[in-house]
Design an enzyme around this catalytic site. Structure first.
Site, PDB file in Angstrom:
ATOM      1  N   ASP A  61       0.854  -1.186   0.000  1.00 22.29           N
ATOM      2  CA  ASP A  61       0.000   0.000   0.000  1.00 22.29           C
ATOM      3  C   ASP A  61       0.889   1.234   0.000  1.00 22.29           C
ATOM      4  O   ASP A  61       2.117   1.137   0.096  1.00 22.29           O
ATOM      5  CB  ASP A  61      -0.929  -0.014   1.226  1.00 22.29           C
ATOM      6  CG  ASP A  61      -2.271   0.683   0.958  1.00 22.29           C
ATOM      7  OD1 ASP A  61      -2.284   1.671   0.196  1.00 22.29           O
ATOM      8  OD2 ASP A  61      -3.294   0.259   1.520  1.00 22.29           O
TER       9      ASP A  61
ATOM     10  N   GLY B 188       4.313   1.161  -1.935  1.00 20.09           N
ATOM     11  CA  GLY B 188       4.333   1.339  -3.374  1.00 20.09           C
ATOM     12  C   GLY B 188       3.025   1.879  -3.905  1.00 20.09           C
ATOM     13  O   GLY B 188       2.085   2.140  -3.147  1.00 20.09           O
ATOM     14  N   ASP B 189       2.967   2.022  -5.213  1.00 23.41           N
ATOM     15  CA  ASP B 189       1.822   2.576  -5.919  1.00 23.41           C
ATOM     16  C   ASP B 189       1.284   1.499  -6.850  1.00 23.41           C
ATOM     17  O   ASP B 189       1.965   1.099  -7.799  1.00 23.41           O
ATOM     18  CB  ASP B 189       2.271   3.810  -6.711  1.00 23.41           C
ATOM     19  CG  ASP B 189       1.162   4.415  -7.550  1.00 23.41           C
ATOM     20  OD1 ASP B 189       0.023   3.900  -7.520  1.00 23.41           O
ATOM     21  OD2 ASP B 189       1.439   5.401  -8.264  1.00 23.41           O
ATOM     22  N   PHE B 190       0.073   1.008  -6.587  1.00 25.56           N
ATOM     23  CA  PHE B 190      -0.425  -0.100  -7.410  1.00 25.56           C
ATOM     24  C   PHE B 190      -0.773   0.327  -8.837  1.00 25.56           C
ATOM     25  O   PHE B 190      -1.076  -0.515  -9.677  1.00 25.56           O
ATOM     26  CB  PHE B 190      -1.571  -0.860  -6.750  1.00 25.56           C
ATOM     27  CG  PHE B 190      -2.721  -0.049  -6.202  1.00 25.56           C
ATOM     28  CD1 PHE B 190      -3.283   1.006  -6.903  1.00 25.56           C
ATOM     29  CD2 PHE B 190      -3.272  -0.376  -4.966  1.00 25.56           C
ATOM     30  CE1 PHE B 190      -4.350   1.726  -6.402  1.00 25.56           C
ATOM     31  CE2 PHE B 190      -4.346   0.342  -4.446  1.00 25.56           C
ATOM     32  CZ  PHE B 190      -4.892   1.387  -5.165  1.00 25.56           C
TER      33      PHE B 190
ATOM     34  N   HIS C  94     -13.479  -1.329  -6.611  1.00 27.87           N
ATOM     35  CA  HIS C  94     -14.638  -0.440  -6.725  1.00 27.87           C
ATOM     36  C   HIS C  94     -14.280   1.035  -6.582  1.00 27.87           C
ATOM     37  O   HIS C  94     -15.099   1.902  -6.868  1.00 27.87           O
ATOM     38  CB  HIS C  94     -15.740  -0.842  -5.735  1.00 27.87           C
ATOM     39  CG  HIS C  94     -15.495  -0.450  -4.305  1.00 27.87           C
ATOM     40  ND1 HIS C  94     -16.510  -0.407  -3.376  1.00 27.87           N
ATOM     41  CD2 HIS C  94     -14.366  -0.104  -3.631  1.00 27.87           C
ATOM     42  CE1 HIS C  94     -16.025  -0.053  -2.204  1.00 27.87           C
ATOM     43  NE2 HIS C  94     -14.735   0.142  -2.333  1.00 27.87           N
TER      44      HIS C  94
END
Length: 350
Positions: free
Chosen positions: A209, A235-237, A255
């Site tokens: 995350d 991190g950055d998904f 969502h």
């Protein structure tokens, strides 16, 4: 002299009564939010308190406090045992901040102006299809949280509380024993992954995350005695996914985002998933046609995604198309036991 027939109370199915309940729902939400912010349930505790006592502790006007307490009693969260004397009901105890099943942070977050301001422009979002939050606050929802650490911490606590009931069901609803390492993408404080690891002692875990999302994860996993089996990866998904897992888990992530952005998240998972690995999405699955016997909250959540985040709730066909776009094929969709609204969507790389 004729006898008058007693007047019947309005049926819950009466259209006017139903509409009134819906209209007053926003007021009820704010009443519960005020109770949480004033910590009414905490102050009453297991005993009985008077309106005057609570007013003094909250630095509130006594008569106004009595009116709030009676409204809470009318909503079933308090009980007025004698004039001006109140106890907390079973439902009301969920507003206590010290209970393991507390929804205190959820109530505070979902009645916060940050969550509600964009709803005032729902009609604009319906006309344009665009998120209203960005126009109200000048940046997107998660960008706003990143600039307000206290609000971000409240949001994380609310998401942990929202995940708790689902986390109790997921470990037994899916065959986690097939895997060696689970990566929880956007896993926040690790509430869901901790439940999975407790139930499956041979598993290892990764919580992936942003720095803000992981802020409470380390202490929580340490309290659970799981820090030696679970690593935290910042991190950055939208840019990457962590390597080293054979099951990639996403709960209440898909969502939040548009189809295009979700496809990016899933493609990053596809890029690192090994042969035989799996993707497990945990989300509500909308039926093809609205079922009035089911709770309408998932459709309100869908509108919340529209006004605040830019995402949406999806049907099975929507999930299948989204997964196909990212290189996965949906194999099973398993609904969790009711009244939980979530389903487990298992997909494999193709």
């Amino acid at each position: 002299m004729s006898q008058e027939k007693p007047q019947e109370s309005a049926s819950p199915a009466d259209p006017r009564t139903m509409l009134a309940h819906v209209l007053y729902g926003a007021m009820a939400g704010q009443t519960i939010g005020a109770a949480a912010r004033l910590r009414i349930a905490d102050l009453i505790g297991d005993g009985e308190r008077t309106a005057d006592e609570l007013a003094a502790e909250c630095a509130a006007q006594p008569r106004a406090m009595a009116r709030l307490l009676r409204a809470l009693a009318g909503l079933g969260l308090l009980a007025e045992r004698a004039p001006g004397r109140f106890t907390v009901t079973e439902a009301g105890t969920l507003l206590r901040s010290d209970r393991p099943d507390s929804v205190y942070s959820m109530v505070r977050m979902f009645t916060d102006p940050v969550m509600l301001r964009a709803w005032e422009r729902l009609d604009d979002s319906v006309r344009t299809g665009e998120t209203s939050f960005d126009g109200v606050f000048g940046k997107d929802f998660f960008g706003h949280l990143a600039e307000h650490p206290e609000l971000s911490a409240e949001f994380n606590a609310a998401m942990s509380q929202a995940t708790r009931d689902t986390a109790e069901l997921v470990p037994a609803a899916f065959d986690f024993g097939r895997f060696t390492t689970v990566a929880d993408i956007g896993g926040g404080d690790g509430t869901l992954l901790a439940a999975v690891l407790r139930a499956h002692p041979a598993l290892r875990g990764i919580v992936f995350d942003s720095a803000e999302g992981l802020a409470q994860a380390g202490p929580k996993l340490a309290r659970e005695g799981l820090d030696d089996r679970c690593s935290l990866v910042t991190g950055d998904f939208f840019a990457t996914a962590p390597e080293g897992a054979d099951l990639y888990l996403l709960k209440s992530v898909i969502h939040d985002w548009s189809d295009e952005r979700c496809a990016d998240i899933l493609r990053h998972c596809r890029a690192v998933i090994p042969d035989g690995g799996r993707l497990l999405i945990v989300e509500p699955v909308l039926p093809p046609v609205v079922d009035p016997s089911q709770a309408g909250t998932m459709y309100l959540s869908d509108l919340n995604m529209l006004v605040n985040l830019g995402g949406r709730e999806r049907t099975r066909d929507d999930f299948e198309e989204l997964c196909r776009t990212a290189g996965f094929a949906v194999r099973t969709v398993t609904a969790l036991p009711k009244p939980n609204p979530f389903s487990l969507i298992e997909a494999e790389p193709v």
